[in-house]
Design a protein around this motif. Sequence first.
Motif, PDB file in Angstrom:
ATOM      1  N   GLU A  88       0.844  -1.192   0.000  1.00 42.53           N
ATOM      2  CA  GLU A  88       0.000   0.000   0.000  1.00 42.53           C
ATOM      3  C   GLU A  88       0.881   1.244   0.000  1.00 42.53           C
ATOM      4  O   GLU A  88       1.837   1.343   0.771  1.00 42.53           O
ATOM      5  CB  GLU A  88      -0.910   0.045   1.231  1.00 42.53           C
ATOM      6  CG  GLU A  88      -1.863   1.222   1.112  1.00 42.53           C
ATOM      7  CD  GLU A  88      -2.751   1.420   2.328  1.00 42.53           C
ATOM      8  OE1 GLU A  88      -3.773   2.092   2.187  1.00 42.53           O
ATOM      9  OE2 GLU A  88      -2.414   0.904   3.402  1.00 42.53           O
ATOM     10  N   THR A  89       0.573   2.183  -0.858  1.00 41.80           N
ATOM     11  CA  THR A  89       1.342   3.425  -0.918  1.00 41.80           C
ATOM     12  C   THR A  89       0.397   4.601  -0.694  1.00 41.80           C
ATOM     13  O   THR A  89      -0.805   4.490  -0.902  1.00 41.80           O
ATOM     14  CB  THR A  89       2.054   3.592  -2.271  1.00 41.80           C
ATOM     15  OG1 THR A  89       1.063   3.676  -3.302  1.00 41.80           O
ATOM     16  CG2 THR A  89       2.967   2.427  -2.558  1.00 41.80           C
ATOM     17  N   ILE A  90       0.965   5.713  -0.238  1.00 39.43           N
ATOM     18  CA  ILE A  90       0.177   6.937  -0.055  1.00 39.43           C
ATOM     19  C   ILE A  90       0.964   8.094  -0.663  1.00 39.43           C
ATOM     20  O   ILE A  90       2.130   8.305  -0.319  1.00 39.43           O
ATOM     21  CB  ILE A  90      -0.109   7.204   1.438  1.00 39.43           C
ATOM     22  CG1 ILE A  90      -0.974   6.075   2.008  1.00 39.43           C
ATOM     23  CG2 ILE A  90      -0.800   8.546   1.621  1.00 39.43           C
ATOM     24  CD1 ILE A  90      -1.389   6.256   3.455  1.00 39.43           C
ATOM     25  N   SER A  91       0.353   8.803  -1.583  1.00 44.36           N
ATOM     26  CA  SER A  91       1.025   9.913  -2.252  1.00 44.36           C
ATOM     27  C   SER A  91       0.261  11.206  -1.999  1.00 44.36           C
ATOM     28  O   SER A  91      -0.883  11.175  -1.560  1.00 44.36           O
ATOM     29  CB  SER A  91       1.080   9.694  -3.762  1.00 44.36           C
ATOM     30  OG  SER A  91       1.348   8.350  -4.070  1.00 44.36           O
ATOM     31  N   TYR A  92       0.896  12.307  -2.316  1.00 38.93           N
ATOM     32  CA  TYR A  92       0.236  13.608  -2.196  1.00 38.93           C
ATOM     33  C   TYR A  92      -0.963  13.659  -3.138  1.00 38.93           C
ATOM     34  O   TYR A  92      -0.940  13.064  -4.217  1.00 38.93           O
ATOM     35  CB  TYR A  92       1.192  14.739  -2.568  1.00 38.93           C
ATOM     36  CG  TYR A  92       2.308  14.961  -1.577  1.00 38.93           C
ATOM     37  CD1 TYR A  92       2.231  14.457  -0.273  1.00 38.93           C
ATOM     38  CD2 TYR A  92       3.440  15.695  -1.925  1.00 38.93           C
ATOM     39  CE1 TYR A  92       3.246  14.667   0.631  1.00 38.93           C
ATOM     40  CE2 TYR A  92       4.462  15.910  -1.025  1.00 38.93           C
ATOM     41  CZ  TYR A  92       4.363  15.390   0.254  1.00 38.93           C
ATOM     42  OH  TYR A  92       5.378  15.607   1.145  1.00 38.93           O
ATOM     43  N   MET A 129       6.405   3.701  -8.646  1.00 38.76           N
ATOM     44  CA  MET A 129       7.122   2.580  -9.258  1.00 38.76           C
ATOM     45  C   MET A 129       8.487   3.028  -9.763  1.00 38.76           C
ATOM     46  O   MET A 129       9.484   2.319  -9.608  1.00 38.76           O
ATOM     47  CB  MET A 129       6.291   1.984 -10.395  1.00 38.76           C
ATOM     48  CG  MET A 129       5.109   1.176  -9.909  1.00 38.76           C
ATOM     49  SD  MET A 129       4.396   0.175 -11.230  1.00 38.76           S
ATOM     50  CE  MET A 129       3.453   1.384 -12.123  1.00 38.76           C
ATOM     51  N   GLY A 130       8.528   4.229 -10.354  1.00 37.28           N
ATOM     52  CA  GLY A 130       9.789   4.759 -10.888  1.00 37.28           C
ATOM     53  C   GLY A 130      10.821   4.922  -9.788  1.00 37.28           C
ATOM     54  O   GLY A 130      11.994   4.580  -9.953  1.00 37.28           O
ATOM     55  N   ILE A 131      10.368   5.433  -8.630  1.00 39.09           N
ATOM     56  CA  ILE A 131      11.286   5.606  -7.498  1.00 39.09           C
ATOM     57  C   ILE A 131      11.870   4.250  -7.105  1.00 39.09           C
ATOM     58  O   ILE A 131      13.075   4.101  -6.925  1.00 39.09           O
ATOM     59  CB  ILE A 131      10.542   6.253  -6.310  1.00 39.09           C
ATOM     60  CG1 ILE A 131      10.299   7.737  -6.594  1.00 39.09           C
ATOM     61  CG2 ILE A 131      11.310   6.075  -5.010  1.00 39.09           C
ATOM     62  CD1 ILE A 131       9.424   8.429  -5.562  1.00 39.09           C
ATOM     63  N   CYS A 140       2.143  -2.389  -6.225  1.00 35.77           N
ATOM     64  CA  CYS A 140       1.617  -1.482  -5.212  1.00 35.77           C
ATOM     65  C   CYS A 140       0.188  -1.078  -5.537  1.00 35.77           C
ATOM     66  O   CYS A 140      -0.302  -1.306  -6.644  1.00 35.77           O
ATOM     67  CB  CYS A 140       2.489  -0.246  -5.096  1.00 35.77           C
ATOM     68  SG  CYS A 140       2.711   0.649  -6.627  1.00 35.77           S
ATOM     69  N   PHE A 141      -0.467  -0.497  -4.538  1.00 38.01           N
ATOM     70  CA  PHE A 141      -1.798   0.044  -4.778  1.00 38.01           C
ATOM     71  C   PHE A 141      -1.992   1.276  -3.916  1.00 38.01           C
ATOM     72  O   PHE A 141      -1.307   1.454  -2.911  1.00 38.01           O
ATOM     73  CB  PHE A 141      -2.887  -0.988  -4.461  1.00 38.01           C
ATOM     74  CG  PHE A 141      -3.080  -1.267  -2.995  1.00 38.01           C
ATOM     75  CD1 PHE A 141      -4.022  -0.551  -2.254  1.00 38.01           C
ATOM     76  CD2 PHE A 141      -2.342  -2.239  -2.344  1.00 38.01           C
ATOM     77  CE1 PHE A 141      -4.203  -0.801  -0.900  1.00 38.01           C
ATOM     78  CE2 PHE A 141      -2.518  -2.492  -0.995  1.00 38.01           C
ATOM     79  CZ  PHE A 141      -3.450  -1.774  -0.264  1.00 38.01           C
ATOM     80  N   GLU A 142      -2.878   2.132  -4.335  1.00 42.31           N
ATOM     81  CA  GLU A 142      -3.215   3.299  -3.526  1.00 42.31           C
ATOM     82  C   GLU A 142      -4.714   3.506  -3.558  1.00 42.31           C
ATOM     83  O   GLU A 142      -5.352   3.408  -4.607  1.00 42.31           O
ATOM     84  CB  GLU A 142      -2.492   4.553  -4.046  1.00 42.31           C
ATOM     85  CG  GLU A 142      -2.848   5.805  -3.236  1.00 42.31           C
ATOM     86  CD  GLU A 142      -1.859   6.960  -3.393  1.00 42.31           C
ATOM     87  OE1 GLU A 142      -0.756   6.733  -3.928  1.00 42.31           O
ATOM     88  OE2 GLU A 142      -2.208   8.077  -2.990  1.00 42.31           O
ATOM     89  N   LEU A 143      -5.263   3.798  -2.383  1.00 41.44           N
ATOM     90  CA  LEU A 143      -6.679   4.142  -2.277  1.00 41.44           C
ATOM     91  C   LEU A 143      -6.752   5.646  -2.052  1.00 41.44           C
ATOM     92  O   LEU A 143      -6.157   6.161  -1.109  1.00 41.44           O
ATOM     93  CB  LEU A 143      -7.315   3.408  -1.095  1.00 41.44           C
ATOM     94  CG  LEU A 143      -7.538   1.914  -1.292  1.00 41.44           C
ATOM     95  CD1 LEU A 143      -7.652   1.211   0.035  1.00 41.44           C
ATOM     96  CD2 LEU A 143      -8.782   1.693  -2.125  1.00 41.44           C
ATOM     97  N   GLY A 144      -7.442   6.341  -2.929  1.00 42.70           N
ATOM     98  CA  GLY A 144      -7.513   7.790  -2.768  1.00 42.70           C
ATOM     99  C   GLY A 144      -8.720   8.340  -3.482  1.00 42.70           C
ATOM    100  O   GLY A 144      -9.604   7.587  -3.898  1.00 42.70           O
ATOM    101  N   VAL A 145      -8.741   9.659  -3.610  1.00 39.28           N
ATOM    102  CA  VAL A 145      -9.849  10.232  -4.374  1.00 39.28           C
ATOM    103  C   VAL A 145      -9.302  10.987  -5.576  1.00 39.28           C
ATOM    104  O   VAL A 145      -8.186  11.498  -5.563  1.00 39.28           O
ATOM    105  CB  VAL A 145     -10.748  11.172  -3.534  1.00 39.28           C
ATOM    106  CG1 VAL A 145     -11.449  10.409  -2.442  1.00 39.28           C
ATOM    107  CG2 VAL A 145      -9.975  12.350  -2.986  1.00 39.28           C
ATOM    108  N   CYS A 201      -6.002   2.470  -7.402  1.00 36.07           N
ATOM    109  CA  CYS A 201      -5.044   2.354  -8.492  1.00 36.07           C
ATOM    110  C   CYS A 201      -4.057   1.232  -8.157  1.00 36.07           C
ATOM    111  O   CYS A 201      -3.603   1.115  -7.024  1.00 36.07           O
ATOM    112  CB  CYS A 201      -4.322   3.686  -8.662  1.00 36.07           C
ATOM    113  SG  CYS A 201      -3.529   3.866 -10.251  1.00 36.07           S
ATOM    114  N   LEU A 202      -3.786   0.401  -9.141  1.00 36.87           N
ATOM    115  CA  LEU A 202      -2.806  -0.675  -8.974  1.00 36.87           C
ATOM    116  C   LEU A 202      -1.629  -0.404  -9.898  1.00 36.87           C
ATOM    117  O   LEU A 202      -1.808   0.132 -10.991  1.00 36.87           O
ATOM    118  CB  LEU A 202      -3.399  -2.033  -9.363  1.00 36.87           C
ATOM    119  CG  LEU A 202      -4.775  -2.425  -8.841  1.00 36.87           C
ATOM    120  CD1 LEU A 202      -5.182  -3.775  -9.426  1.00 36.87           C
ATOM    121  CD2 LEU A 202      -4.754  -2.504  -7.337  1.00 36.87           C
ATOM    122  N   GLY A 203      -0.450  -0.795  -9.480  1.00 34.84           N
ATOM    123  CA  GLY A 203       0.718  -0.667 -10.350  1.00 34.84           C
ATOM    124  C   GLY A 203       1.693  -1.783 -10.041  1.00 34.84           C
ATOM    125  O   GLY A 203       1.849  -2.175  -8.882  1.00 34.84           O
ATOM    126  N   ALA A 204       2.316  -2.313 -11.076  1.00 40.65           N
ATOM    127  CA  ALA A 204       3.279  -3.383 -10.825  1.00 40.65           C
ATOM    128  C   ALA A 204       4.226  -3.532 -12.007  1.00 40.65           C
ATOM    129  O   ALA A 204       3.852  -3.268 -13.153  1.00 40.65           O
ATOM    130  CB  ALA A 204       2.565  -4.710 -10.578  1.00 40.65           C
TER     131      ALA A 204
END
Lengths: 799, 343
Positions: free
Chosen positions: A517-521, A569-571, A582-587, A607-610
């Motif tokens: 799980e990831t959390i971004s701005y 993912m790039g990081i 990874c995945f993120e739950l957001g709005v 959003c899912l990313g792998a």
Amino acid sequence: MLLPMKWLQEYITLDNPDVQAYAKSMIMAGNAVEDVKDLGAEIDKVVVGRILEVVKHPDSDHLSICQVDVGQEEPVQIVTGANNMQAGDYVPVALDGSHLPGGVKIKKGKLRGVVSNGMMCSGEELGVPQEVYPSNTDHGLLILQGEPTIGEDIKPVLGLDEQVVDFEILANRPDCLSVLGLAYESAAAAGGTMKELKVQLAPMQGDVNEHVRIDVEDETLCRRYCARVVKNIKIEPSPLWMRQFLHAAGVRPINNIVDITNFVMLEMGQPMHAFDLDSVAGRHIIVRKAGETKQLRTLDGKDRQLSPEMLVIADESGATGLAGVMGGEGSEITENTKLVLFESACFDGASIRQTGRALGLRTEAQGRFEHGVNEKLVRLALDRAVQLVQELGAGEVVDGVIDIYPNPKPEELVKAPVGYVQTLMGIDVPPEEMVAILEKLCIRTTISGDCLLCTPPVHRQDIHSGADIAEEVLRLYGYDNIPETSLRGEVKGGRLNATLERNSLLRPMLLGFGLYETISYSFISPKWLDWLRLPQDAPERKAARILNPIGEDYSIMRTTLIPSLLNTMGINYSRSRAAFGCFELGVRFLPKALPLTEQPEERPSLCLGAYGGGMDFYRLKGLVETIFERFGLEGVRFERSSAAYLHPGRAAQAVADGQVIAVLGQAHPDVAERFALEGEAYVAELDLEALDRLSGLVGKIKAPARFPMVQRDMALVMDESVAVGELLEELKRCAGKLCQEARLFDIYRGHPIAKGQKSVAISLMLQAEDRTLTDAEINAIFDKCLEMAKAKFNAVLRS
Amino acid sequence: MQNRLDEIRDGLLQKLQEAKDGQQVEQLRVAVLGRKGELTAIMRTMGSLKPEERPAFGQKVNQLRQRLEEALDNKAQEIREREKEQRLKDETLDVSIPGLRPELGVEHPITATMNKIVKTFVGLGFSVVEGPEIELDHFNFELMNLPKNHPARDAQDTLYFSENILLRTHTSPVQARTMLSQRPPIRIICPGRVYRADEVDATHSPVFSQCEGLVVDEGVTMADLKGTLASFATAMYGEGVKVRFRPSFFPFTEPSAEVDVSCAACKGKGCPTCKGTGWIEVLGAGMVNPHVLEMCGIDPNRYTGFAFGIGIERVAILKYNIPDMRLLYENDARFLQQFGKGR
């Protein structure tokens, strides 16, 4: 607010002057202490010495050998490189084994063969700046003024025996932004007896009205304006005690007049301004809005563009100061100033705040006005300032005062029902005890029936309601004495809301997939939308823009979570992680119109990313399908997507209920490259609003069938262009309700299959609930399916 | 005749002893007891006996047959056991070789912390309410007793979209919206993201998370607030953790308190985590300012309430000793995976 303890004790006798005990009791009454500093903490064994004899060092041009009386039986010999001293001077002497600021240790030793038993100090070495001790020249010994006692500790002589408490003053307590205000607070919170501060002026001559005329045009923004005039000003340094207090409180001493205004500001909390009255056109001061006046050069030498609403101090030729923010250059006090106007006023905080913000200014005075200057103390502070002028002999105070105060605030009477105060506190403090506590705070209180009638003192302008009274009682009664009780009343079970409920099902599943799980701005860089190759009219480009972002890279609200995940993912990829999911739950913030005129829709998104670890399109699709299945979505169809950021041949969207509910696929190689990804990277974004709306409950539960499942395999050869998904769907439909599943298990290309063709191996899973199927039944279904495959897909059984 | 039987018996038992595997045992079974076996052959000669001798002879042969079958079965069983033992031995693995692990995702520490807090309060009878992150000035500030140009707004540097539309600086607007739409008793928590115009550094982030709580009812007291937060502290930090209130100021509460919990790392004795004080500041709280209640349409003469606000990142940073706040939003897997190793 830096509070020098010695300054505080000018106004109060503390019951316990120990600074640590003092700080602790102040903290527990709500006066947060950031730091307690001892100005002389690092100085030890430095004393007053008197130089008896100075002779040149025989082996050095620049060294001298001094015999210094340090109050011991014998003078000590000290070799020095300084040359500003002579016999008879008093100097600070660091004895053998002494300590100086910065961890410096002084020991006896030999300089060019001559014994030196210590060091004579400069002001710099002791941490005493020149503006506090002017005889402290740049590169020489600090020559002490007067005749201090030889051998005495240097700290009291230089005001270094001072302890300074740094208070973080709460927004509702501007009274504590002053030494006097803190003295009142200390008397109640730490215990002590106030000393009387006598503000009394010596007899004066003349009449203030002969020197100046003052008009206040805006009585709302300037509630009170007081002024006095001082003539025959003598600009000189202020006395040592004042410089030391100012220095300890963090203010740089400048000259007697400026120091007096600063001293009174710190002492009473009243910002003050001194004008050179000879520079005020027509000696006429008008307090008004800037209106047509467009410009003013402030005393920092900058030209300021004024807007009409700003409050200015004007004279007959234009603005001469920004009220409450900063004076003008034109009327600044200089060495040649002879006639001074002292201004003490109460300006409207909100207006001052707007002016300061608009001009990018942040001054001490401005901050004080914003927090609220006590209009009742304006006159007293002015009188205190000219009293100091008289005491310091800084000029002749002209008789009379101008005090424009059209609407004095009436004395406030606060009613606080005893029961209400007790409820808020959660403690039944008897009313008599409340009265005793309030009296300590100078809040005059009487009990009338079941109500406290409270009159706050002049220095407390923050007490207006019963809740305020409760807080005052409680903080002195002691927050530590509040008991811990449980909530009463009707008990209803607590519940999660729908969002958290959904996430509590969704999240463990995603974690089980092996995704972090990831959390971004929530705000992103506009360039990320370019990196996604989005056309100019793409809906994702319709993003809300922050007016004052912390940087361009954080300036728009994301309309999709895809770039955040690509960035994450790039990081990780650039930090040598070979595989990552990874995945993120957001709005997603979806504005109805731009610029925003109303709140945008905030649409929940997953959003899912792998990349790496065997991730490919079908695995990604499988994850998405599993999520849909887990939430009971039915009738989801996958079709090709034209999303610009996806590989055109590996892009899909899921459609349900006539709406796209997910987009998924391999990131377009150009997009991946932009986000520092090499190789295949996969992303998917799911619309959780749709998921919530379309998700279903677990259906009616059936007992598992007791009759065996029959598997019939077929390998069909067909053209490459046939969509296998469609074929499977058609096979299942064709096989009828006995068919549990048409299951793909292999796709083969190559010899002996012709180029442009593929062989697809499929199992039909057949079962009846009430009987074992007969060969005849099975064969019939199988043959029917083969016919259909031939007819619809031109697919034939592989021979 | 008897001799022949003894011969057969001894011969078989001896060969049986030497048998190495199941096959040899079966061959012996066929050779002696099979259709063409030795014992079967003897049985066939029974016709040559006198009728009165036949029963006794038959009985003897059958007894022998039974006994030999038993011996053969035992031997076969013994061999099977031995072979099984051998197979199990052959199947022995090197248990020191690392296992093949499934990849397991890890919950973000902010989520883990938030969920724990939410769960605690749900258990205390609080219900979860969420609200928009892009808010109106009216709900974010005005109703929280922070009128325009109030200096306390400085403490909450705000990101704006227009004069009246902004990124919420706290989740308090959710409280305001709830009070405006719901009659007391109210017992809610409002988790969510909030925003400040703070530069990014080790201790500041422009995006962070809060969980605020609100209780409004008749007779709600500061002691109830303290009791509630004490339950929370116990759930979060364990039994024996104490709660301390210090007077403070927030525009939307009066009286207000900074809330400390006793340092779990040193049990309140003083250590680097608590900077030697024995206490760690975890949240702000207070009794809802009567003016706020009034603005939100609740009669302050009848109802009182308390509110609190917990900074999730702060709780997480203290709990996990996270050295730099930026790590929380960078999503480096090497950082995140550490949270998947323990509770």
